[in-house]
Structure formats: structure tokens, C-alpha cells
Enzyme design. Structure first.
Site, mmCIF file in Angstrom:
data_model
loop_
_atom_site.group_PDB
_atom_site.id
_atom_site.type_symbol
_atom_site.label_atom_id
_atom_site.label_comp_id
_atom_site.label_asym_id
_atom_site.label_seq_id
_atom_site.Cartn_x
_atom_site.Cartn_y
_atom_site.Cartn_z
ATOM 1 N N LYS A 1 67.361 80.915 48.297
ATOM 2 C CA LYS A 1 68.585 81.473 47.700
ATOM 3 C C LYS A 1 68.271 82.832 47.109
ATOM 4 O O LYS A 1 67.116 83.118 46.777
ATOM 5 C CB LYS A 1 69.093 80.560 46.574
ATOM 6 C CG LYS A 1 70.582 80.676 46.339
ATOM 7 C CD LYS A 1 71.336 79.830 47.352
ATOM 8 C CE LYS A 1 72.806 79.749 47.082
ATOM 9 N NZ LYS A 1 73.387 78.630 47.841
ATOM 10 N N THR B 1 82.539 75.444 55.391
ATOM 11 C CA THR B 1 82.166 74.576 54.271
ATOM 12 C C THR B 1 83.281 73.572 53.998
ATOM 13 O O THR B 1 83.046 72.362 53.876
ATOM 14 C CB THR B 1 81.872 75.420 53.010
ATOM 15 O OG1 THR B 1 80.897 76.416 53.356
ATOM 16 C CG2 THR B 1 81.357 74.563 51.877
HETATM 17 N N1 GLU Z 1 75.936 79.426 50.378
HETATM 18 C C1 GLU Z 1 76.008 78.309 51.260
HETATM 19 C C2 GLU Z 1 75.518 77.059 50.572
HETATM 20 O O1 GLU Z 1 75.336 77.012 49.376
HETATM 21 C C3 GLU Z 1 75.278 78.456 52.570
HETATM 22 C C4 GLU Z 1 74.591 79.725 52.808
HETATM 23 C C5 GLU Z 1 74.155 79.873 54.241
HETATM 24 O O2 GLU Z 1 74.985 79.788 55.102
HETATM 25 O O3 GLU Z 1 72.959 80.096 54.422
HETATM 26 O O4 GLU Z 1 75.360 76.063 51.210
#
Ligand code: GLU
Length: 420
Positions: free
Chosen positions: A106, A190
Site C-alpha cells: 500500500k 469493488t
Molecule cells: N485499493 C483497493 C483495495 O483496497 C485495491 C487496489 C488495487 O487495485 O491494487 O483493495
């Protein structure tokens, strides 16, 4: 270990808990007990008015036992090292839950992106990419979108990195605009993944087709989820953004909510056709059947957990339920579809994007949706089977499911190398 990192320490209690249930080697828990590497940088850019300004930024690679580290970059004023490392830890578990060949990472910049012009944001993003050029890479660590970042930003990142390495390298970042190698279906992935999971488990969880839903945080993820749910017949009785909450016992008109959000603010709807207003934070306490926290961490804690009225919580945000509230929810018979499973649709379609980039192919939208649905259904069913078999909560089952895969990779690795 992890002194001065209260958030990571709290998050690790769930791992320790799963470790006990699985009887995993202490070495495995030792490896996963701290991030592999976290880099901090100061980014200094020229603002539009000619002044120089500096921002703090991080990238954390939590664990790469199962593959290159993967995870979003957050642009947020509240960002700190502890949060970045905790989010990287969750990405490690998340990628393992749905069996993506990735570890977890991250990144973040401490900034309010709304306070910057598009040009300033571009300069900041390019500065981030240069500062972490030796950390990221298509086979090493792959950023994606998160809070405060979007396709345009991910496109700049891939472009800057390509310049640095002297050739096109679209696989260095995901969530890019489609003309720059982005994947169809990433934008709503998501929410869509969470929706597929909910639909698949609906009868097992006795979810009525017209159940009342409260959505905490109607940003990108929350708004798409509201749309999927209301199209399927669910009633969206409460929503919030960072400033305002709204409630209507029979269901809100989503089109009106969307218009208000884009124009005069959610507060402009208070008093219209029976809509009442509340504090944004009160939406988690709304009278509803399903609660969907879709914004930030720690919105359900020891001090407000008993006010939660939903019987089912679908975690689209990362870490919306603090570990201290887990036990109380379980005692009260509230089922939680945990973040590392429920919101894994985003990183799953990011993975599809990376695969397409590496192969030089483009999948159709229906191909993406079919693959995403299969992944969510299979891994969701596996987690629920484990929960039934071991008589544990879905969250514990998701951690056990992920930890099995992580432990297998860590044990197979042998003596670890440290130069990649
Ligand atoms: N920010 C998204 C998460 O928390 C995914 C990030 C990504 O696609 O790498 O799952």
C-alpha cells in the site's frame, strides 16, 4: 515489535487468532508479524503559484511470499505510516483469500487532493512515482487506486514509470484509463464483487430481496453498490458522504441523491419528500437490515457497536469494523462479510488488468464480469464452508482461508532472500 503502531497491532490480533485455529508454525506468524519494507519520502513540487510545497509519502510492501506486492495508493490528509502498513497487511490477506498471485502492499501521500489543481496533482503523482521508482515495478510492487486516487492518477503513474525505465510498462500500475491499458470493468469492480458475493450468499444468509440497506460513504464504491442493490430490488434507506447523512424509511431516490451529491450537497435533500438528515457517522446506526460501510476504517468501534441495528454488515471499506468490536457483533448474532473477502473485487479486476497488460490482450466486459463472479462465488463459498465446518465467524474463516495459503507459500520458500 510494532511499537507505536496501534492500528497494525490491533489488526494483527485477527491474524494471531486465525493462527491459533489453524495451528500454524510460529515462524509463519513471525514473518507476517511485521512489514517487509516501508519507505517514506518527502515529495517537493512546484505549485501553480510558483511556491514550493513538500508532502510526506509512503510505500509499504508488507509481504511478497505469494507474488509481487499489490495495493492502492491513497491521497488523504489523515494518512500515516501505521495506516499504510495496516492497509498493506490487509492487502496481503485479501490477495490470499481470493488466490491472486500477489503479496500485499500500500502507499499514500498525506494531502487533500481536492485542494490541488489538476496540474499540481499530476506533478505530485509524477514525483511520487520517481521517489518510489526502485520500490515499484510490474514484477515487484504494483500500485492501484484507493481513497483519493483515480484512473487519471494511475495513468500518470504508469506514464512516468515508463519514462524512467525507457519503455512502456503498463503493468506497473492498475486502474489506468482504458486507452492507456486499463481494463474494462475496473471502475465498479469493488462494488460489483461485493454484490456478487451478497447475491450468492443471499439465501444462506436469509437476505430478503427487498431488504433495507444503509450505505456509509457514497464515493465511487458506495455509489456503485447503491445502484447494483437498488436495481436488484433492495431499498437504500440511508446514505452518507463525508459531511452529511440522509435517511428515508421507505428508500431514497438514488437519482436525486446522485444529483444532490454532484451539485448542492446531500444536505439540500433534507425535508424533501420525507427525507431526514443525520450526522454522517450516524448512518452506521440506521434502522436497516444490511449495513454497507464503504468509506474508511474504524467506523464501528467498542463505543458504538451496540447501536448497530443491521443484522448483516458487508464491508466494502477496508477495516470499517475495529477488531475490538468483532466479538460483540458475533455475540449479538450480526453476520459480517469481511473486507478481505467482500471488497476483493477491486484488486481482482486490477489483477485481470495486469494479466491483460502482460499478454497484450484485451478482454471483453462480459469476460471480466464472468471471471469476477466465478472468483467471488468460489472463494466466498469456500470461506462460508470453513465457517460452518469450524463453527467460526466468516471473518475468522476468511483469515484462516488466507493464512493457509500464506503459510504454504512461506513454508515452501525456505531461507528467504532479501534482495528483491
Ligand atoms: N485499493 C483497493 C483495495 O483496497 C485495491 C487496489 C488495487 O487495485 O491494487 O483493495
Amino acid at each position: 515489535m510494532n511499537d507505536g503502531k496501534p492500528m497494525l497491532q490491533a489488526a494483527l490480533t485477527r491474524l494471531a487468532d486465525a493462527g491459533k485455529l489453524l495451528d500454524v508454525s510460529p515462524e509463519v506468524l513471525d514473518v507476517l508479524g511485521q512489514p517487509r519494507e516501508t519507505t517514506q519520502a518527502r515529495l517537493t513540487i512546484r505549485m501553480d503559484d510558483g511556491a514550493r510545497r513538500s508532502f510526506t509519502a509512503w510505500r509499504s510492501r508488507y509481504d511478497d511470499s505469494r507474488g509481487p506486492t499489490k495495493g492502492g495508493v491513497r491521497y488523504d490528509l489523515g494518512a500515516c505510516a501505521d495506516e499504510v502498513e495496516t492497509l498493506a497487511f490487509w492487502m496481503t490477506l485479501k490477495c490470499a483469500v481470493v488466490n491472486l498471485p500477489y503479496g500485499g502492499g500500500k502507499g499514500a501521500i498525506r494531502v487533500d487532493p481536492k485542494g490541488l489543481s489538476a496540474n499540481e496533482l499530476e506533478r505530485l503523482t509524477r514525483a511520487y512515482t520517481r521517489a518510489f521508482a526502485r520500490v515499484i515495478g510490474p514484477d515487484r510492487d504494483i500500485p492501484g487506486p484507493d481513497l483519493g486516487t483515480n484512473a487519471t492518477i494511475m495513468g500518470w503513474m504508469a506514464d512516468e514509470y515508463s519514462d524512467l525505465v525507457g519503455h512502456r510498462a503498463p503493468g506497473v500500475a492498475t486502474g489506468k484509463p482504458v486507452p492507456l491499458g486499463g481494463s474494462l470493468g475496473r471502475e465498479d469492480a469493488t462494488a460489483r464483487g461485493g454484490f456478487y458475493l451478497l447475491q450468492h450468499l443471499a439465501s444462506e444468509l436469509s437476505v430478503a430481496r427487498d431488504a433495507r440497506v444503509a450505505i456509509h460513504g457514497i464515493g465511487n464504491v458506495g455509489m456503485h453498490m447503491a445502484r447494483f442493490l437498488s436495481e436488484a430490488g433492495y431499498r437504500i434507506v440511508a446514505v452518507s458522504d463525508s459531511r452529511q447523512g440522509l435517511f428515508h424509511p421507505d428508500g431514497l431516490d438514488l437519482a436525486a441523491v446522485q444529483r444532490a451529491k454532484a451539485k448542492d450537497g446531500l444536505a439540500s435533500l433534507i425535508g424533501v419528500a420525507g427525507i431526514s438528515g443525520c450526522k454522517a457517522s450516524e448512518v452506521v446506526l440506521a434502522d436497516c437490515d444490511i449495513l454497507v460501510p464503504a468509506a474508511v476504517e474504524n467506523v464501528i468501534r467498542a463505543d458504538n457497536v451496540d447501536g448497530v441495528r443491521a443484522k448483516l454488515i458487508l464491508e466494502l471499506a477496508n477495516g470499517p469494523v475495529a477488531p475490538e468490536a468483532d466479538e460483540r457483533l458475533a455475540q449479538r448474532g450480526v453476520t459480517v462479510l469481511p473486507d478481505i473477502l467482500a471488497n476483493s473485487g477491486g484488486v481482482t479486476v486490477s489483477y485481470f488488468e495486469w494479466v491483460q497488460n502482460r499478454q497484450g490482450v484485451a478482454w471483453t466486459l462480459s469476460e471480466i464480469h464472468t471471471r469476477l463472479r466465478k472468483m467471488m462465488e468460489e472463494e466466498g463459498a469456500a470461506v462460508f464452508a470453513l465457517a460452518r465446518e469450524m463453527r467460526i465467524t466468516p471473518r475468522r474463516a476468511a483469515y484462516v482461508h488466507a493464512l493457509k495459503r500464506l503459510a504454504a507459500a512461506i513454508e515452501a520458500t525456505g531461507a528467504r532472500r532479501h534482495n528483491r
